[in-house]
Design an enzyme around this catalytic site. Structure first.
Site, short mmCIF file in Angstrom:
data_model
loop_
_atom_site.label_atom_id
_atom_site.label_comp_id
_atom_site.label_asym_id
_atom_site.label_seq_id
_atom_site.Cartn_x
_atom_site.Cartn_y
_atom_site.Cartn_z
N PHE A 103 0.83 -1.19 0.00
CA PHE A 103 0.00 0.00 0.00
C PHE A 103 0.87 1.26 0.00
CE2 PHE A 103 -4.25 1.44 0.52
CZ PHE A 103 -4.16 2.68 1.10
N PRO A 104 0.61 2.19 -0.90
CA PRO A 104 1.42 3.42 -0.95
C PRO A 104 1.35 4.17 0.38
CG PRO A 104 0.05 3.21 -2.90
CD PRO A 104 -0.41 2.16 -1.93
N CYS A 105 2.40 4.03 1.16
CA CYS A 105 2.34 4.41 2.57
C CYS A 105 2.83 5.82 2.89
CB CYS A 105 3.13 3.41 3.39
SG CYS A 105 4.90 3.40 2.99
N GLN A 106 3.45 6.50 1.94
CA GLN A 106 4.09 7.75 2.29
C GLN A 106 3.16 8.76 2.97
OE1 GLN A 106 4.36 6.06 -0.49
NE2 GLN A 106 6.40 6.18 -1.38
#
Length: 169
Positions: A103-106
């Protein structure tokens, strides 16, 4: 109940293949794991050179296809698509039982200050919409969805703790 027999897997935001490695085992092992990642997607919009996709393709002996240099395949028919997931129609993603992704966590990361968190509305956080779209639009919906845990996801946004996770659920 859900049978944990062999599952066809789609891996989103694949990076260098962490989920694939966990589900199939090391590429050099003769006996593969129970599950097969049949289709993966990795694309980094902030980089002209697609390092993660190149490592993924190299690790699993994938070569660019003749029709599209951004689509890679290996001899067992596994595919890596190095394109923006938001531009890929759901119908182009094969049937699968397990949908997983880094999951794109940034936008949820504890590396950001709370005042700098963007959550589900951030540039990376909004990629949740692609995961949701694929689940909703798949002709045969995946039985299991497995996403990378991000510590702040459960508590974001700070002003409305847990709202982002509620939207995802």
């Amino acid at each position: 109940g859900i049978s944990l027999g062999t599952m066809r897997v789609v891996e989103l935001f694949a990076g260098v293949g962490g989920f694939k490695l966990g589900l199939e085992g090391k590429p050099s092992e003769k006996s593969q794991g129970l599950h097969q990642v049949i289709w993966a997607n990795q694309w980094d919009p902030s980089s002209k050179k697609q390092h993660a996709a190149e490592i993924y393709a190299h690790r699993w002996k994938m070569e660019p296809t003749k029709n599209d240099p951004f689509v890679f395949e290996n001899t067992v028919g596994q595919r890596l698509v190095n394109k923006d997931i938001e531009t890929i129609p759901t119908i182009e993603i094969p049937d699968h039982e397990l949908l997983c992704g880094g999951f794109p966590c940034q936008d949820y990361s504890v590396a950001r200050t709370i005042s700098g968190e963007m959550g589900i509305k951030g540039e990376k956080g909004k990629l949740w919409n692609s995961i949701s779209r694929i689940i909703r639009e798949s002709k045969n919906r995946p039985r299991i969805v497995l996403l990378e845990n991000v510590p702040r996801l459960l508590n974001s946004p700070a002003a409305h703790r847990g709202l982002n996770f509620t939207v995802i659920l």
